[in-house]
Enzyme design. Sequence first.
Site, PDB file in Angstrom:
ATOM      1  N   TYR A 143       0.823  -1.216   0.000  1.00 52.65           N
ATOM      2  CA  TYR A 143       0.000   0.000   0.000  1.00 52.65           C
ATOM      3  C   TYR A 143       0.858   1.269   0.000  1.00 52.65           C
ATOM      4  O   TYR A 143       0.748   2.097  -0.907  1.00 52.65           O
ATOM      5  CB  TYR A 143      -0.995   0.000   1.176  1.00 52.65           C
ATOM      6  CG  TYR A 143      -1.742   1.309   1.317  1.00 52.65           C
ATOM      7  CD1 TYR A 143      -2.748   1.650   0.413  1.00 52.65           C
ATOM      8  CD2 TYR A 143      -1.433   2.223   2.324  1.00 52.65           C
ATOM      9  CE1 TYR A 143      -3.422   2.855   0.513  1.00 52.65           C
ATOM     10  CE2 TYR A 143      -2.102   3.430   2.437  1.00 52.65           C
ATOM     11  CZ  TYR A 143      -3.104   3.743   1.532  1.00 52.65           C
ATOM     12  OH  TYR A 143      -3.761   4.948   1.633  1.00 52.65           O
ATOM     13  N   LYS A 147       1.194   3.846  -3.223  1.00 57.27           N
ATOM     14  CA  LYS A 147       0.715   5.216  -3.016  1.00 57.27           C
ATOM     15  C   LYS A 147       1.843   6.223  -3.233  1.00 57.27           C
ATOM     16  O   LYS A 147       1.617   7.329  -3.735  1.00 57.27           O
ATOM     17  CB  LYS A 147       0.131   5.386  -1.606  1.00 57.27           C
ATOM     18  CG  LYS A 147      -1.212   4.706  -1.394  1.00 57.27           C
ATOM     19  CD  LYS A 147      -2.350   5.287  -2.227  1.00 57.27           C
ATOM     20  CE  LYS A 147      -2.918   6.557  -1.646  1.00 57.27           C
ATOM     21  NZ  LYS A 147      -4.097   7.035  -2.431  1.00 57.27           N
TER      22      LYS A 147
END
Length: 334
Positions: A143, A147
């Site tokens: 994640y 990102k």
Amino acid sequence: MGHTDHERVLVTGGGGFLGRAIVRQLKMAGDVVTSFSRQSYRELDDLGVRQIQGDLADPQALKQAFTGVDTVFHVAAKPGIWGDFDDYFRVNVTGTENVIQACVRNRVKRLVYTSSPSVVFDGNHMEGVDESVDYPGRFHAPYPETKAIAEQLVRRADGVLTIALRPHLIWGPGDNHLFPGIIRRAGRLRRIGDGTNRVDTIYVDNAARAHILARDALKRNPTLSGNVYFISQDEPVLLWEMVDTFLDVAGFGPVKKTISPGTAFFIGRSLEFFYRLFAVKQEPPMTGFAAKELATSHWFDISRAKQDLGYLPLISTEEGLSRLRQWVSSGEEK
């Protein structure tokens, strides 16, 4: 909000927790709002929001959806601390690339992107750092890594004005991620470390307002384009005290047992290894990334957001918690 020139805006992930809060505030300001999501949401219908169903990984769908739009709020993402890197990459990186391209092709003027402070998290304490802190050399989970790649794409985008925001631990009524995640583990949670680590959080309506302030700031001052901003309640809290508060709101007792950060990290990494080895789909009860996050301080200097965007948290943590209590006692979180 102060601006009378209503805009045509599109929110990706408008049916999500933060997306819905942004949509509500845009509607209140008189903007014409469209949501782009994988599914349809009754709550958005009730608000009179046009909904387009589609996939971020489909450039054609985005190109059509972004026609005639002034500002795009790109909120949709694949969150979580566990899963296949390719799944995260497809949504968070390829999806963001497609959003940028669709903005440029449709001459969308502004793009406000929801990033995360985890893009600069290297596993160590981060206390009072500002936006000058660099991306880490390696990441502990897909994640934050995906990102971070996406945030850099947004910051370098050409042909559309952009701002990236980094809200930390968003919570409030309607939360379908942080609060329920803690409540689900009630009774099984272990405090990691000595409990003195402080973290930033942000109440959902403050996070939503920051997005609209970012749009308005880009209108006034296009030279802010490419900037990134930490946003928070501007009062770091003891992480484990906040966990206990959430448990209390839901009618549970505080976390009683403690485990050392080293042990938690070892358990997390071991579980990751076995879950991968046996291709277990659900999230392990602990991961290396989660162990680091839960044992360290991470709070940020938000003076840049105050100065450039005029951001201040209008809803205090205390007021937010009383709204959260009302929401829970109304039974809507079930």
